[in-house]
Design a protein around this motif. Structure first.
Motif, PDB file in Angstrom:
ATOM      1  N   ALA A  64       0.833  -1.206   0.000  1.00  0.00           N
ATOM      2  CA  ALA A  64       0.000   0.000   0.000  1.00  0.00           C
ATOM      3  C   ALA A  64       0.866   1.253   0.000  1.00  0.00           C
ATOM      4  CB  ALA A  64      -0.936  -0.005   1.195  1.00  0.00           C
ATOM      5  N   MET A  65       1.870   1.264   0.831  1.00  0.00           N
ATOM      6  CA  MET A  65       2.700   2.459   0.950  1.00  0.00           C
ATOM      7  C   MET A  65       3.662   2.613  -0.231  1.00  0.00           C
ATOM      8  SD  MET A  65       3.448   2.700   4.994  1.00  0.00           S
ATOM      9  CE  MET A  65       2.157   3.194   6.122  1.00  0.00           C
ATOM     10  N   ARG A  66       4.210   1.502  -0.675  1.00  0.00           N
ATOM     11  CA  ARG A  66       5.217   1.554  -1.745  1.00  0.00           C
ATOM     12  C   ARG A  66       4.577   1.663  -3.133  1.00  0.00           C
ATOM     13  NH1 ARG A  66      10.665   2.458  -1.743  1.00  0.00           N
ATOM     14  NH2 ARG A  66      11.758   0.896  -2.934  1.00  0.00           N
ATOM     15  N   MET A  67       3.563   0.847  -3.397  1.00  0.00           N
ATOM     16  CA  MET A  67       2.991   0.783  -4.746  1.00  0.00           C
ATOM     17  C   MET A  67       1.826   1.751  -4.941  1.00  0.00           C
ATOM     18  SD  MET A  67       4.470  -2.575  -5.849  1.00  0.00           S
ATOM     19  CE  MET A  67       3.784  -2.991  -7.256  1.00  0.00           C
ATOM     20  N   PHE A  68       1.063   2.009  -3.864  1.00  0.00           N
ATOM     21  CA  PHE A  68      -0.099   2.883  -4.004  1.00  0.00           C
ATOM     22  C   PHE A  68       0.183   4.290  -3.490  1.00  0.00           C
ATOM     23  CE2 PHE A  68      -2.701  -1.109  -2.579  1.00  0.00           C
ATOM     24  CZ  PHE A  68      -2.291  -1.802  -3.702  1.00  0.00           C
ATOM     25  N   ALA A  69       1.346   4.509  -2.902  1.00  0.00           N
ATOM     26  CA  ALA A  69       1.721   5.792  -2.291  1.00  0.00           C
ATOM     27  C   ALA A  69       0.766   6.175  -1.161  1.00  0.00           C
ATOM     28  CB  ALA A  69       1.803   6.897  -3.339  1.00  0.00           C
ATOM     29  N   ALA A  70       0.306   5.170  -0.426  1.00  0.00           N
ATOM     30  CA  ALA A  70      -0.600   5.410   0.697  1.00  0.00           C
ATOM     31  C   ALA A  70       0.191   5.805   1.932  1.00  0.00           C
ATOM     32  CB  ALA A  70      -1.404   4.151   0.987  1.00  0.00           C
ATOM     33  N   THR A  71      -0.434   6.563   2.776  1.00  0.00           N
ATOM     34  CA  THR A  71       0.120   6.862   4.097  1.00  0.00           C
ATOM     35  C   THR A  71      -0.663   6.026   5.106  1.00  0.00           C
ATOM     36  OG1 THR A  71      -1.432   8.645   4.549  1.00  0.00           O
ATOM     37  CG2 THR A  71       0.617   9.243   3.392  1.00  0.00           C
ATOM     38  N   GLN A  72      -0.137   5.935   6.314  1.00  0.00           N
ATOM     39  CA  GLN A  72      -0.865   5.205   7.357  1.00  0.00           C
ATOM     40  C   GLN A  72      -2.204   5.888   7.640  1.00  0.00           C
ATOM     41  OE1 GLN A  72       0.197   2.115   8.603  1.00  0.00           O
ATOM     42  NE2 GLN A  72      -1.967   2.145   9.194  1.00  0.00           N
ATOM     43  N   ASP A  73      -2.228   7.220   7.529  1.00  0.00           N
ATOM     44  CA  ASP A  73      -3.487   7.951   7.729  1.00  0.00           C
ATOM     45  C   ASP A  73      -4.518   7.551   6.669  1.00  0.00           C
ATOM     46  OD1 ASP A  73      -2.522   9.267   9.951  1.00  0.00           O
ATOM     47  OD2 ASP A  73      -1.997  11.112   8.870  1.00  0.00           O
ATOM     48  N   ASP A  74      -4.061   7.378   5.413  1.00  0.00           N
ATOM     49  CA  ASP A  74      -4.976   6.944   4.343  1.00  0.00           C
ATOM     50  C   ASP A  74      -5.571   5.580   4.679  1.00  0.00           C
ATOM     51  OD1 ASP A  74      -4.456   9.183   2.678  1.00  0.00           O
ATOM     52  OD2 ASP A  74      -2.763   8.161   1.713  1.00  0.00           O
ATOM     53  N   LEU A  75      -4.730   4.652   5.075  1.00  0.00           N
ATOM     54  CA  LEU A  75      -5.174   3.297   5.384  1.00  0.00           C
ATOM     55  C   LEU A  75      -6.116   3.284   6.580  1.00  0.00           C
ATOM     56  CD1 LEU A  75      -1.778   1.457   4.798  1.00  0.00           C
ATOM     57  CD2 LEU A  75      -3.769   1.473   3.283  1.00  0.00           C
ATOM     58  N   ASP A  76      -5.777   4.063   7.592  1.00  0.00           N
ATOM     59  CA  ASP A  76      -6.651   4.150   8.772  1.00  0.00           C
ATOM     60  C   ASP A  76      -8.018   4.719   8.390  1.00  0.00           C
ATOM     61  OD1 ASP A  76      -4.586   3.129  10.301  1.00  0.00           O
ATOM     62  OD2 ASP A  76      -3.982   5.097  11.109  1.00  0.00           O
ATOM     63  N   ALA A  77      -8.034   5.734   7.543  1.00  0.00           N
ATOM     64  CA  ALA A  77      -9.297   6.350   7.102  1.00  0.00           C
ATOM     65  C   ALA A  77     -10.136   5.344   6.313  1.00  0.00           C
ATOM     66  CB  ALA A  77      -9.015   7.594   6.265  1.00  0.00           C
ATOM     67  N   LEU A  78      -9.505   4.545   5.469  1.00  0.00           N
ATOM     68  CA  LEU A  78     -10.216   3.537   4.681  1.00  0.00           C
ATOM     69  C   LEU A  78     -10.815   2.447   5.570  1.00  0.00           C
ATOM     70  CD1 LEU A  78      -7.736   3.371   1.684  1.00  0.00           C
ATOM     71  CD2 LEU A  78     -10.170   3.926   1.494  1.00  0.00           C
ATOM     72  N   VAL A  79     -10.072   2.057   6.600  1.00  0.00           N
ATOM     73  CA  VAL A  79     -10.580   1.052   7.540  1.00  0.00           C
ATOM     74  C   VAL A  79     -11.746   1.643   8.332  1.00  0.00           C
ATOM     75  CG1 VAL A  79     -10.027  -0.285   9.620  1.00  0.00           C
ATOM     76  CG2 VAL A  79      -8.416  -0.231   7.705  1.00  0.00           C
ATOM     77  N   GLU A  80     -11.579   2.886   8.800  1.00  0.00           N
ATOM     78  CA  GLU A  80     -12.629   3.542   9.591  1.00  0.00           C
ATOM     79  C   GLU A  80     -13.919   3.721   8.769  1.00  0.00           C
ATOM     80  OE1 GLU A  80     -13.247   7.859  11.595  1.00  0.00           O
ATOM     81  OE2 GLU A  80     -11.299   6.905  11.954  1.00  0.00           O
ATOM     82  N   ALA A  81     -13.769   3.975   7.462  1.00  0.00           N
ATOM     83  CA  ALA A  81     -14.939   4.164   6.598  1.00  0.00           C
ATOM     84  C   ALA A  81     -15.564   2.839   6.177  1.00  0.00           C
ATOM     85  CB  ALA A  81     -14.541   4.964   5.362  1.00  0.00           C
ATOM     86  N   GLY A  82     -14.893   1.739   6.456  1.00  0.00           N
ATOM     87  CA  GLY A  82     -15.430   0.419   6.096  1.00  0.00           C
ATOM     88  C   GLY A  82     -15.125   0.022   4.659  1.00  0.00           C
ATOM     89  N   LEU A  83     -14.203   0.731   4.017  1.00  0.00           N
ATOM     90  CA  LEU A  83     -13.820   0.373   2.644  1.00  0.00           C
ATOM     91  C   LEU A  83     -12.719  -0.685   2.634  1.00  0.00           C
ATOM     92  CD1 LEU A  83     -13.915   3.951   1.106  1.00  0.00           C
ATOM     93  CD2 LEU A  83     -15.523   2.087   0.676  1.00  0.00           C
ATOM     94  N   LEU A  84     -11.950  -0.749   3.713  1.00  0.00           N
ATOM     95  CA  LEU A  84     -10.931  -1.790   3.897  1.00  0.00           C
ATOM     96  C   LEU A  84     -11.161  -2.446   5.246  1.00  0.00           C
ATOM     97  CD1 LEU A  84      -7.492  -0.176   2.862  1.00  0.00           C
ATOM     98  CD2 LEU A  84      -8.956  -1.674   1.498  1.00  0.00           C
ATOM     99  N   ASP A  85     -10.798  -3.723   5.311  1.00  0.00           N
ATOM    100  CA  ASP A  85     -10.804  -4.440   6.583  1.00  0.00           C
ATOM    101  C   ASP A  85      -9.355  -4.768   6.918  1.00  0.00           C
ATOM    102  OD1 ASP A  85     -13.669  -4.570   6.596  1.00  0.00           O
ATOM    103  OD2 ASP A  85     -13.552  -6.269   5.210  1.00  0.00           O
TER     104      ASP A  85
END
Length: 163
Positions: free
Chosen positions: A57-78
């Protein structure tokens, strides 16, 4: 899903742009929304069944931990027990690797048939049997002709010796 040049596709709802939950999420987390779409594409292309790790996620998608946390909180990622991320309801909307492999095997088998009838074993057997019968008749006729010719030659030789 793939097309003729093996480009893989992920399904994305045509009305995603109008989905209130996604609109609100994208308005407050635009980068994370792009990460989610990128994760869908990655999962379809790499046959991951919607799973990926933090490094990817961080290397290939350029995601930050904040992005991933937001996606989990929104229910888009588990977040799985083993620390992997999984796209929520991925299997409900996307083809799994097993389903893709099954489709591929069926298409391969159908391609090997080459337009032949479904009951090819029976058809092939009957066709071979008819061809063999025809060939055997032809061989028998040829042998008879050959035998008659030899008999005629022998008779001619006998007549010539007597004369």
């Amino acid at each position: 899903m793939t097309n003729k040049d093996n480009t893989r596709f992920a399904k994305l709802s045509g009305d995603l742009w109008a989905n209130a939950k996604f609109q609100m999420f994208a308005a407050t987390n635009p980068h994370a929304a792009i990460i989610w779409v990128t994760a869908l594409s990655y999962s379809a292309d790499r046959y991951t069944d919607g799973y990926f790790d933090t490094f990817t996620a961080m290397r290939m998608f350029a995601a930050t931990q904040d992005d991933l946390d937001a996606l989990v909180e929104a229910g888009l990622l588990d977040l799985t027990e083993d620390g992997m991320y999984h796209i929520h309801d991925y299997e409900q909307y996307q083809l799994s690797k097993a389903a893709i492999d099954d489709i591929s095997a069926k298409r391969s088998a159908a391609g090997k048939q080459g337009g032949r009838p479904k009951n090819i074993a029976n058809t092939s057997e009957k066709t071979n049997q008819k061809a063999n019968e025809k060939q055997n008749k032809s061989k028998t006729k040829a042998k008879r002709k050959q035998t008659k010719s030899k008999i005629n030659q022998t008779q001619s030789k006998v007549k010539a010796k007597k004369s």
